[in-house]
Motif scaffolding. Sequence first.
Motif, PDB file in Angstrom:
ATOM      1  N   ARG A   1       0.820  -1.210   0.000  1.00 55.44           N
ATOM      2  CA  ARG A   1       0.000   0.000   0.000  1.00 55.44           C
ATOM      3  C   ARG A   1       0.853   1.260   0.000  1.00 55.44           C
ATOM      4  O   ARG A   1       0.514   2.251  -0.648  1.00 55.44           O
ATOM      5  N   GLY A   2       1.955   1.229   0.721  1.00 55.04           N
ATOM      6  CA  GLY A   2       2.848   2.383   0.718  1.00 55.04           C
ATOM      7  C   GLY A   2       3.447   2.631  -0.653  1.00 55.04           C
ATOM      8  O   GLY A   2       3.548   3.780  -1.109  1.00 55.04           O
ATOM      9  N   LEU A   3       3.843   1.554  -1.339  1.00 60.65           N
ATOM     10  CA  LEU A   3       4.398   1.691  -2.689  1.00 60.65           C
ATOM     11  C   LEU A   3       3.345   2.213  -3.649  1.00 60.65           C
ATOM     12  O   LEU A   3       3.620   3.078  -4.496  1.00 60.65           O
ATOM     13  N   ALA A   4       2.117   1.689  -3.534  1.00 65.01           N
ATOM     14  CA  ALA A   4       1.038   2.154  -4.412  1.00 65.01           C
ATOM     15  C   ALA A   4       0.804   3.649  -4.237  1.00 65.01           C
ATOM     16  O   ALA A   4       0.572   4.377  -5.219  1.00 65.01           O
ATOM     17  N   ALA A   5       0.870   4.150  -3.005  1.00 66.16           N
ATOM     18  CA  ALA A   5       0.653   5.572  -2.756  1.00 66.16           C
ATOM     19  C   ALA A   5       1.759   6.420  -3.385  1.00 66.16           C
ATOM     20  O   ALA A   5       1.499   7.477  -3.968  1.00 66.16           O
ATOM     21  N   LEU A   6       3.006   5.940  -3.303  1.00 66.03           N
ATOM     22  CA  LEU A   6       4.128   6.710  -3.858  1.00 66.03           C
ATOM     23  C   LEU A   6       4.114   6.726  -5.383  1.00 66.03           C
ATOM     24  O   LEU A   6       4.590   7.681  -6.011  1.00 66.03           O
ATOM     25  N   LEU A   7       3.567   5.669  -5.983  1.00 66.47           N
ATOM     26  CA  LEU A   7       3.537   5.593  -7.450  1.00 66.47           C
ATOM     27  C   LEU A   7       2.284   6.210  -8.052  1.00 66.47           C
ATOM     28  O   LEU A   7       2.162   6.306  -9.275  1.00 66.47           O
ATOM     29  N   ASN A   8       1.363   6.660  -7.227  1.00 66.55           N
ATOM     30  CA  ASN A   8       0.087   7.201  -7.709  1.00 66.55           C
ATOM     31  C   ASN A   8       0.247   8.664  -8.103  1.00 66.55           C
ATOM     32  O   ASN A   8      -0.088   9.581  -7.355  1.00 66.55           O
ATOM     33  N   VAL A   9       0.795   8.916  -9.282  1.00 63.61           N
ATOM     34  CA  VAL A   9       1.043  10.265  -9.776  1.00 63.61           C
ATOM     35  C   VAL A   9       0.166  10.529 -10.994  1.00 63.61           C
ATOM     36  O   VAL A   9      -0.277   9.592 -11.675  1.00 63.61           O
ATOM     37  N   ASP A  10      -0.093  11.795 -11.267  1.00 57.34           N
ATOM     38  CA  ASP A  10      -0.953  12.150 -12.396  1.00 57.34           C
ATOM     39  C   ASP A  10      -0.182  12.666 -13.606  1.00 57.34           C
ATOM     40  O   ASP A  10      -0.780  13.077 -14.596  1.00 57.34           O
ATOM     41  N   GLU A  11       1.155  12.644 -13.527  1.00 55.61           N
ATOM     42  CA  GLU A  11       1.989  13.051 -14.652  1.00 55.61           C
ATOM     43  C   GLU A  11       3.401  12.527 -14.398  1.00 55.61           C
ATOM     44  O   GLU A  11       3.731  12.140 -13.272  1.00 55.61           O
ATOM     45  N   PRO A  12       4.257  12.465 -15.431  1.00 53.31           N
ATOM     46  CA  PRO A  12       5.630  12.004 -15.214  1.00 53.31           C
ATOM     47  C   PRO A  12       6.355  12.832 -14.153  1.00 53.31           C
ATOM     48  O   PRO A  12       6.200  14.050 -14.092  1.00 53.31           O
ATOM     49  N   LYS A  13       7.141  12.138 -13.336  1.00 54.56           N
ATOM     50  CA  LYS A  13       7.892  12.776 -12.254  1.00 54.56           C
ATOM     51  C   LYS A  13       9.370  12.416 -12.363  1.00 54.56           C
ATOM     52  O   LYS A  13       9.752  11.489 -13.086  1.00 54.56           O
ATOM     53  N   LYS A  14      10.199  13.120 -11.609  1.00 52.19           N
ATOM     54  CA  LYS A  14      11.635  12.850 -11.639  1.00 52.19           C
ATOM     55  C   LYS A  14      11.940  11.487 -11.020  1.00 52.19           C
ATOM     56  O   LYS A  14      11.460  11.159  -9.935  1.00 52.19           O
ATOM     57  N   LEU A  15      12.763  10.707 -11.741  1.00 52.75           N
ATOM     58  CA  LEU A  15      13.199   9.390 -11.288  1.00 52.75           C
ATOM     59  C   LEU A  15      14.723   9.381 -11.303  1.00 52.75           C
ATOM     60  O   LEU A  15      15.340   9.650 -12.335  1.00 52.75           O
ATOM     61  N   ILE A  16      15.334   9.079 -10.152  1.00 44.06           N
ATOM     62  CA  ILE A  16      16.785   9.131 -10.006  1.00 44.06           C
ATOM     63  C   ILE A  16      17.269   7.799  -9.445  1.00 44.06           C
ATOM     64  O   ILE A  16      16.767   7.329  -8.417  1.00 44.06           O
ATOM     65  N   PHE A  17      18.260   7.202 -10.123  1.00 47.08           N
ATOM     66  CA  PHE A  17      18.863   5.965  -9.641  1.00 47.08           C
ATOM     67  C   PHE A  17      20.224   6.267  -9.013  1.00 47.08           C
ATOM     68  O   PHE A  17      20.954   7.164  -9.462  1.00 47.08           O
ATOM     69  N   GLY A  18      20.552   5.468  -7.992  1.00 46.21           N
ATOM     70  CA  GLY A  18      21.743   5.748  -7.200  1.00 46.21           C
ATOM     71  C   GLY A  18      23.054   5.615  -7.936  1.00 46.21           C
ATOM     72  O   GLY A  18      24.070   6.173  -7.510  1.00 46.21           O
ATOM     73  N   ASP A  19      23.078   4.892  -9.077  1.00 43.86           N
ATOM     74  CA  ASP A  19      24.329   4.779  -9.816  1.00 43.86           C
ATOM     75  C   ASP A  19      24.571   5.976 -10.735  1.00 43.86           C
ATOM     76  O   ASP A  19      25.638   6.089 -11.344  1.00 43.86           O
ATOM     77  N   GLU A  20      23.570   6.839 -10.871  1.00 45.50           N
ATOM     78  CA  GLU A  20      23.730   8.118 -11.587  1.00 45.50           C
ATOM     79  C   GLU A  20      23.038   9.214 -10.783  1.00 45.50           C
ATOM     80  O   GLU A  20      22.021   9.769 -11.218  1.00 45.50           O
TER      81      GLU A  20
END
Length: 491
Positions: free
Chosen positions: A69-88
Amino acid sequence: MSLSVMFDGNELNEILDVTDLRRNVGSPRTNNFQRMSSSQLQRYLGYTKDNAVWEMDFKMKNDLIEKRRGLAALLNVDEPKKLIFGDEPDKYVMAVPDGEIPVTEQVFLGKGTIQWIVVNGKSYSKDIKQFSFIDDEATVFNNGTDDAPLDIHATFTSDADSIGFVNEEEIVQFGTNITEDEDDFVPSERVIFDGMGPTYRNEWKLNVGRPRFKYDYGEGSSRVTGKVRWLESKVRISDFGTFKEDGPSYWHGPTLTRNLTESLDNFTAYHRFKLKPGGKRKNRPKSLGLLEINYLDADSNFVMGFSLKDNNPNKASIMYDFFIGDHRVFRGYLPNKVLDYTTGIFGYIEMTKIGNEFSFKLCHLKEGFRENWSVKKTYHNDSVAMLSAKTINFYGAQWKQFRDMITEWTSTTVTKINTEDDTLVPLVFYEGDELFVDGQSNRVYINGIRDDNYRVIGSSQFLTAPTGQSEFSIVSDGEADGYLEMRECYL
């Protein structure tokens, strides 16, 4: 330790561990060919590219229901958002999760896959490079691997009909096209440009105006009392006056009033303000406040106005009202995306009267005076259309002895419109105006107000910097200082 994954400012690594990440090379490419009549030969027509799809396998341990449920809440966006991976960590992509995210659960272990749609398949540098215009020329150095969108910033040092930004291949233009016949337009006049600091305090009178809400009568009324403090670029209520416990309950606070040099039949008014509770966050919902901005005619009849009110001490809830004449024409409530900032609002109200048409735009501003949320309404009223605005009146108030709210007015701009045909009102710039164009979203802002209509039809839609060195110029019939900002782009 698992790979860090930051999405929309939230660290997903606190919920899941990344077990595999497939980013592929570039974006999907489709080549287009045309067969040459009856021969076996084909002619190459070009290619198209689609958004990239990145697949991220993950696992979750323990507390699986809560984590799902916590993951679902964080992914519930209405438009593209910034995504950052730790290797970059110095780069980001604009992404949105796609499709279902099935999770296979076995006792305390859950496994799943997230498909990220990466817009254009491009990464952007987190670092912003700035290139100033000197004598209307700027040189941009792009060390990325692809063309990079440019943000445009310009502050006008004189009035101007239009401004263009030019390189060898593109020209983006804003305002009134300089090739158009000026006789088709009826120029407007800015009559007030007030930064609401000490320089302007003599233009305003304290406690001579009247509130709109139940002025000076009985239970739940509004009374005028108190003081304001003029700061560097704003005026703040410093004292809401006294409240008598043995009488009826009422709102109480000061008014600020300014008379226009002439009555305006048609006008646009822009006011920036703040209504926010202070103190610790847990106590903020207990604060109550009232803010009004009204326009009146020479006989003190209301022409149009706006108010904010928080009258609920049990939760954060602020209502907003639009008025034409004496009547409220709309009531709404600020959404959670506004209240979640600081339980209140820093924003602006834009009110326009042209003939019998009355328009309102309320906006919440975030960092850099950029719109976070807005609402716009338009109405028609023939009787109030006969009234002309002569007076501006502000009112801010505290309810009884409840916790008050920080109440400020930070900018006032009034423009006289010399026509009742809004199609003849030119979109021009005045001295002191600030133009901002977001290179990625293509949105246009004038003094923090989004207005994409300022973009001249027929000019380029985006301004981009090719890889390497490139030159840009300002072309305008006025004067402006400015700079370009760039986040380098990588395929």
